[in-house]
Write a protein that holds these residues in place. Structure first.
Motif, mmCIF file in Angstrom:
data_model
loop_
_atom_site.group_PDB
_atom_site.id
_atom_site.type_symbol
_atom_site.label_atom_id
_atom_site.label_comp_id
_atom_site.label_asym_id
_atom_site.label_seq_id
_atom_site.Cartn_x
_atom_site.Cartn_y
_atom_site.Cartn_z
ATOM 1 N N PRO A 193 -14.746 -6.194 -18.264
ATOM 2 C CA PRO A 193 -15.580 -5.478 -19.240
ATOM 3 C C PRO A 193 -16.277 -6.370 -20.259
ATOM 4 C CG PRO A 193 -13.537 -4.290 -18.866
ATOM 5 C CD PRO A 193 -13.416 -5.581 -18.108
ATOM 6 N N ILE A 194 -15.578 -7.371 -20.763
ATOM 7 C CA ILE A 194 -16.216 -8.195 -21.804
ATOM 8 C C ILE A 194 -17.395 -8.986 -21.241
ATOM 9 C CG2 ILE A 194 -14.575 -10.110 -21.498
ATOM 10 C CD1 ILE A 194 -16.239 -9.035 -24.800
ATOM 11 N N LEU A 195 -17.276 -9.420 -19.985
ATOM 12 C CA LEU A 195 -18.400 -10.138 -19.365
ATOM 13 C C LEU A 195 -19.560 -9.189 -19.109
ATOM 14 C CD1 LEU A 195 -16.894 -12.544 -16.671
ATOM 15 C CD2 LEU A 195 -18.273 -13.164 -18.657
ATOM 16 N N ASN A 196 -19.235 -7.984 -18.621
ATOM 17 C CA ASN A 196 -20.300 -6.997 -18.382
ATOM 18 C C ASN A 196 -21.029 -6.670 -19.684
ATOM 19 O OD1 ASN A 196 -19.679 -6.911 -15.688
ATOM 20 N ND2 ASN A 196 -18.429 -5.058 -15.823
ATOM 21 N N GLU A 197 -20.252 -6.585 -20.749
ATOM 22 C CA GLU A 197 -20.843 -6.270 -22.060
ATOM 23 C C GLU A 197 -21.778 -7.404 -22.513
ATOM 24 O OE1 GLU A 197 -17.831 -4.885 -24.844
ATOM 25 O OE2 GLU A 197 -19.028 -5.733 -26.460
ATOM 26 N N MET A 198 -21.293 -8.630 -22.360
ATOM 27 C CA MET A 198 -22.114 -9.782 -22.763
ATOM 28 C C MET A 198 -23.395 -9.849 -21.935
ATOM 29 S SD MET A 198 -20.397 -11.555 -25.129
ATOM 30 C CE MET A 198 -20.818 -13.279 -25.027
ATOM 31 N N ARG A 199 -23.230 -9.626 -20.618
ATOM 32 C CA ARG A 199 -24.416 -9.694 -19.748
ATOM 33 C C ARG A 199 -25.365 -8.545 -20.027
ATOM 34 N NH1 ARG A 199 -20.726 -11.626 -15.276
ATOM 35 N NH2 ARG A 199 -20.346 -9.423 -14.989
ATOM 36 N N TRP A 200 -24.818 -7.362 -20.379
ATOM 37 C CA TRP A 200 -25.688 -6.229 -20.678
ATOM 38 C C TRP A 200 -26.580 -6.532 -21.880
ATOM 39 C CZ3 TRP A 200 -28.193 -2.369 -18.939
ATOM 40 C CH2 TRP A 200 -28.733 -1.416 -19.805
ATOM 41 N N ASP A 201 -26.000 -7.150 -22.902
ATOM 42 C CA ASP A 201 -26.793 -7.529 -24.080
ATOM 43 C C ASP A 201 -27.944 -8.447 -23.664
ATOM 44 O OD1 ASP A 201 -25.119 -6.067 -25.646
ATOM 45 O OD2 ASP A 201 -24.012 -7.781 -26.457
ATOM 46 N N GLU A 202 -27.605 -9.415 -22.813
ATOM 47 C CA GLU A 202 -28.614 -10.379 -22.358
ATOM 48 C C GLU A 202 -29.666 -9.680 -21.490
ATOM 49 O OE1 GLU A 202 -29.145 -13.261 -23.254
ATOM 50 O OE2 GLU A 202 -30.223 -14.332 -21.678
ATOM 51 N N TYR A 203 -29.187 -8.828 -20.598
ATOM 52 C CA TYR A 203 -30.088 -8.104 -19.697
ATOM 53 C C TYR A 203 -31.087 -7.249 -20.507
ATOM 54 C CZ TYR A 203 -31.671 -4.874 -16.070
ATOM 55 O OH TYR A 203 -32.446 -4.132 -15.211
ATOM 56 N N SER A 204 -30.580 -6.544 -21.511
ATOM 57 C CA SER A 204 -31.440 -5.661 -22.319
ATOM 58 C C SER A 204 -32.514 -6.462 -23.040
ATOM 59 C CB SER A 204 -30.590 -4.900 -23.346
ATOM 60 O OG SER A 204 -29.573 -4.205 -22.709
ATOM 61 N N ARG A 205 -32.101 -7.605 -23.568
ATOM 62 C CA ARG A 205 -33.055 -8.451 -24.284
ATOM 63 C C ARG A 205 -34.141 -8.955 -23.323
ATOM 64 N NH1 ARG A 205 -33.766 -13.826 -25.799
ATOM 65 N NH2 ARG A 205 -32.171 -14.604 -24.378
ATOM 66 N N LEU A 206 -33.711 -9.424 -22.156
ATOM 67 C CA LEU A 206 -34.675 -9.965 -21.195
ATOM 68 C C LEU A 206 -35.590 -8.889 -20.635
ATOM 69 C CD1 LEU A 206 -32.557 -12.585 -19.224
ATOM 70 C CD2 LEU A 206 -34.157 -12.936 -21.105
ATOM 71 N N LYS A 207 -35.051 -7.703 -20.479
ATOM 72 C CA LYS A 207 -35.875 -6.602 -19.966
ATOM 73 C C LYS A 207 -37.012 -6.291 -20.945
ATOM 74 C CE LYS A 207 -35.565 -1.879 -18.213
ATOM 75 N NZ LYS A 207 -34.679 -0.757 -17.884
ATOM 76 N N ALA A 208 -36.698 -6.304 -22.239
ATOM 77 C CA ALA A 208 -37.728 -6.047 -23.248
ATOM 78 C C ALA A 208 -38.793 -7.144 -23.208
ATOM 79 C CB ALA A 208 -37.080 -5.969 -24.633
ATOM 80 N N VAL A 209 -38.336 -8.381 -23.026
ATOM 81 C CA VAL A 209 -39.282 -9.502 -22.950
ATOM 82 C C VAL A 209 -40.146 -9.374 -21.695
ATOM 83 C CG1 VAL A 209 -39.421 -12.012 -22.686
ATOM 84 C CG2 VAL A 209 -37.747 -11.033 -24.265
ATOM 85 N N TYR A 210 -39.524 -8.989 -20.603
ATOM 86 C CA TYR A 210 -40.249 -8.819 -19.336
ATOM 87 C C TYR A 210 -41.321 -7.741 -19.453
ATOM 88 C CZ TYR A 210 -41.002 -8.019 -14.330
ATOM 89 O OH TYR A 210 -41.563 -7.870 -13.089
ATOM 90 N N ARG A 211 -41.001 -6.683 -20.182
ATOM 91 C CA ARG A 211 -41.955 -5.580 -20.381
ATOM 92 C C ARG A 211 -43.233 -6.086 -21.052
ATOM 93 N NH1 ARG A 211 -43.219 -1.140 -18.703
ATOM 94 N NH2 ARG A 211 -43.316 0.096 -20.618
ATOM 95 N N ILE A 212 -43.078 -7.025 -21.965
ATOM 96 C CA ILE A 212 -44.259 -7.588 -22.643
ATOM 97 C C ILE A 212 -45.184 -8.242 -21.616
ATOM 98 C CG2 ILE A 212 -45.026 -9.377 -24.263
ATOM 99 C CD1 ILE A 212 -42.375 -8.862 -25.812
ATOM 100 N N THR A 213 -44.598 -8.984 -20.676
ATOM 101 C CA THR A 213 -45.431 -9.664 -19.671
ATOM 102 C C THR A 213 -46.109 -8.646 -18.761
ATOM 103 O OG1 THR A 213 -43.671 -9.910 -18.004
ATOM 104 C CG2 THR A 213 -43.846 -11.633 -19.675
#
Ligand SMILES: [Zn+2]
Length: 260
Positions: A193-213
């Motif tokens: 769970p803690i790894l999934n949580e950490m990766r989810w934070d990263e995934y969400s951030r990158l998804k927002a950045v990807y949306r800009i492109t």
């Protein structure tokens, strides 16, 4: 877990003191194989050799300070463990199996057997568990050949983990349900769970950045938006590099267009 390029040649201490110590261990085993198999005699390993700052430093550089299994940046919070891919003191074929001795003592100081690992992956999850596809092919002493073994765990310094595992958003999965990928994920707790949580934070951030492109691609004549998108692309490019924490997940996410 992503591919690791272990630099060559090995650190000098492994070539010098490490090989001398290995010869001593092999001679000791040859004199008393039954005692080492029964556990009445145990090898004393010198962590001052395999855990020497020169060895650890070389592993930290090769792995960019990340755990070889979970890709967390170890050096942010701890010193990390020098992990023996093949356990040096004893091994278990099954997760609840008995500890078989003496382990891969002859590989205790071998550069090809060493990785940098976080304490959770090493001490709580992998421990002495080292299953083979066929346990009868196991090398049980230095006279046997490890090339006959087919380890279940993926060794990121020997093969590309991205052939065996991918990610759905932040969750790792075995590609086409392959056994090695699945076992590596569940046994090493790569979906904890803690790894999934950490990766989810990263995934969400990158998804927002990807949306800009994505949006910028629709407005190629908007210089302000293109400038922001250039920064966004730089961020995405950095997050899939091997030195980025959770690069494996970022690569899978980008390859799938974040499922958009
Ligand atoms: Zn780890």
């Amino acid at each position: 877990m992503i591919r690791i390029e272990r630099p060559q040649p090995p650190p000098a201490i492994l070539v010098g003191r490490g090989r001398a110590k290995s010869r001593t261990l092999k001679r000791a085993y040859t004199r008393s194989p039954h005692e080492y198999k029964s556990g009445s005699k145990c090898f004393a390993f010198d962590s001052g050799i395999y855990g020497h700052p020169a060895v650890k430093g070389a592993l930290i550089a090769a792995q960019y300070g990340k755990c070889c299994f979970c890709e967390a940046k170890i050096t942010h919070t701890s010193y990390g463990d020098v992990e023996h891919f093949r356990p040096k003191a004893g091994y278990c074929q099954t997760s609840r199996g008995t500890l078989e001795r003496p382990g891969y003592y002859w590989l205790a100081y071998e550069w090809e057997n060493l990785l940098l690992c976080c304490q959770l992956c090493n001490q709580r999850h992998k421990r002495n568990y080292f299953p083979l596809a066929n346990s009868r092919s196991r090398a049980t002493c230095h006279l046997d050949n490890i090339d006959n073994e087919r380890p279940i765990f993926i060794n990121p310094a020997d093969e590309d983990p991205e052939k065996y595992r991918s990610f759905r958003r932040e969750i790792p999965f075995a590609i086409n349900g392959n056994r090695r990928g699945g076992k590596t994920i569940t046994t090493l707790g790569l979906d904890r769970p803690i790894l999934n949580e950490m990766r989810w934070d990263e995934y969400s951030r990158l998804k927002a950045v990807y949306r800009i492109t994505e949006i910028a691609d629709r407005y190629p004549d908007d210089p302000e938006l293109q400038s922001v998108a250039d920064d966004a692309r730089s961020i995405l490019a950095a997050e899939v590099r091997s030195d980025a924490q959770y690069a494996g997940m970022a690569r899978a996410a980008l390859a799938s267009g974040f499922g958009l």
